[in-house]
Design an enzyme around this catalytic site. Structure first.
Site, PDB file in Angstrom:
ATOM      1  N   GLY A  33      25.090  -9.953  12.316  1.00  0.00           N
ATOM      2  CA  GLY A  33      25.860  -8.743  12.554  1.00  0.00           C
ATOM      3  C   GLY A  33      25.327  -7.573  11.771  1.00  0.00           C
ATOM      4  N   ASN A  34      26.060  -6.493  11.775  1.00  0.00           N
ATOM      5  CA  ASN A  34      25.650  -5.293  11.039  1.00  0.00           C
ATOM      6  C   ASN A  34      26.885  -4.638  10.425  1.00  0.00           C
ATOM      7  OD1 ASN A  34      26.699  -3.104  12.911  1.00  0.00           O
ATOM      8  ND2 ASN A  34      25.434  -4.305  14.316  1.00  0.00           N
ATOM      9  N   ARG A  35      26.644  -3.593   9.644  1.00  0.00           N
ATOM     10  CA  ARG A  35      27.713  -3.010   8.827  1.00  0.00           C
ATOM     11  C   ARG A  35      28.485  -1.892   9.523  1.00  0.00           C
ATOM     12  NH1 ARG A  35      27.267  -4.923   3.734  1.00  0.00           N
ATOM     13  NH2 ARG A  35      25.214  -5.662   3.072  1.00  0.00           N
TER      14      ARG A  35
END
Ligand code: CTP
Ligand code: CA
Length: 225
Positions: A33-35
């Protein structure tokens, strides 16, 4: 337009906004995932509702409350986001891709949880490319004159990389954020430049994501067919 005086310049328009960050599962309990928090996309949705638009918000993994008056479609992965965005874009006047879409996903999904095995090194994770939703929407406009907007986060050569990305994606506007530690991700504020396919360049001073959202709509509205 003064503060507190909403215009209805998007009345009768349908706008589609993607927000949040996709998660690409490895197994039932893990993902890449990412932030992205989704804050910029949600701000775009709230401001578009305030300006009279019918809003479809395609939200990936955001914990923010549903914006009042928007249709919210929840997705998890990039592939799911592509389906939802393409479906909603069929009758949209504008599409704004504010989501952080994972560029790659694991090539294999393990149906059962991946386990450690005594004394053995882990298997490498093979990745495959995800579809480029922004490029696809830009290339195959669902209706003539549909306005397509992308977002880009760059750490270096912000303007040059932004211009190249705008051309590569084929969108009408690209909002380029300068990112670094403590900038943009999860924060309330944003600093950006909006590049137009017509060569225009609009600097957006440091300020709340709502202000950037309103500037995006200010640039979209006169481009609507
Ligand atoms: N985007 C998309 N589909 C993808 C990747 C990105 O629609 N598979 C969209 C994003 O929502 C954003 C824009 O494309 O609006 C730019 O994303 P960015 O990650 O900056 O572009 P990339 O082409 O993936 O380039 P990079 O290699 O710099 O990540
Ligand atoms: Ca990317």
């Amino acid at each position: 337009r003064g503060a507190g005086q909403p215009t209805a310049d998007l009345a009768g328009r349908h706008v589609v906004i993607s927000a949040g960050g996709t998660r690409e599962p490895l197994d039932p309990v893990r993902f890449l995932g990412n932030r992205s928090s989704g804050k910029q996309g949600y701000a775009l949705a709230r401001t578009a509702v305030a300006r009279g638009a019918r809003v479809t918000l395609v939200a990936a993994n955001s914990e923010l409350p549903d914006p009042a008056g928007a249709d919210v479609v929840r997705v998890g992965t990039a592939v799911q986001m592509r389906e939802a965005v393409l479906a909603a874009a069929a009758d949209a006047d504008a599409v704004v891709m504010a989501a952080a879409v994972a560029d790659f996903r694991p090539a294999q999904y393990a149906e059962g949880k991946i386990k450690k095995r005594d004394g053995r090194e882990p298997e490498p994770v093979a990745l495959v490319r995800n579809p480029d939703i922004l490029a696809e929407i830009s290339a195959d406009r669902a209706r003539p004159g549909q306005v397509v907007v992308g977002f880009a986060a760059e750490t270096d050569e912000v303007l040059a990389n932004g211009r190249a990305k705008l051309a590569r994606k084929g969108c009408d506007l690209l909002v380029v954020n300068e990112v670094g530690e403590r900038k943009t991700f999860g924060s309330e504020e944003n600093e950006a430049v909006v590049l137009g396919a017509d060569g225009s360049e609009t600097a957006v001073p440091h300020g709340p994501k709502e202000s950037l959202a309103d500037i995006v709509w200010d640039l979209v509205a006169p481009r609507l067919f």
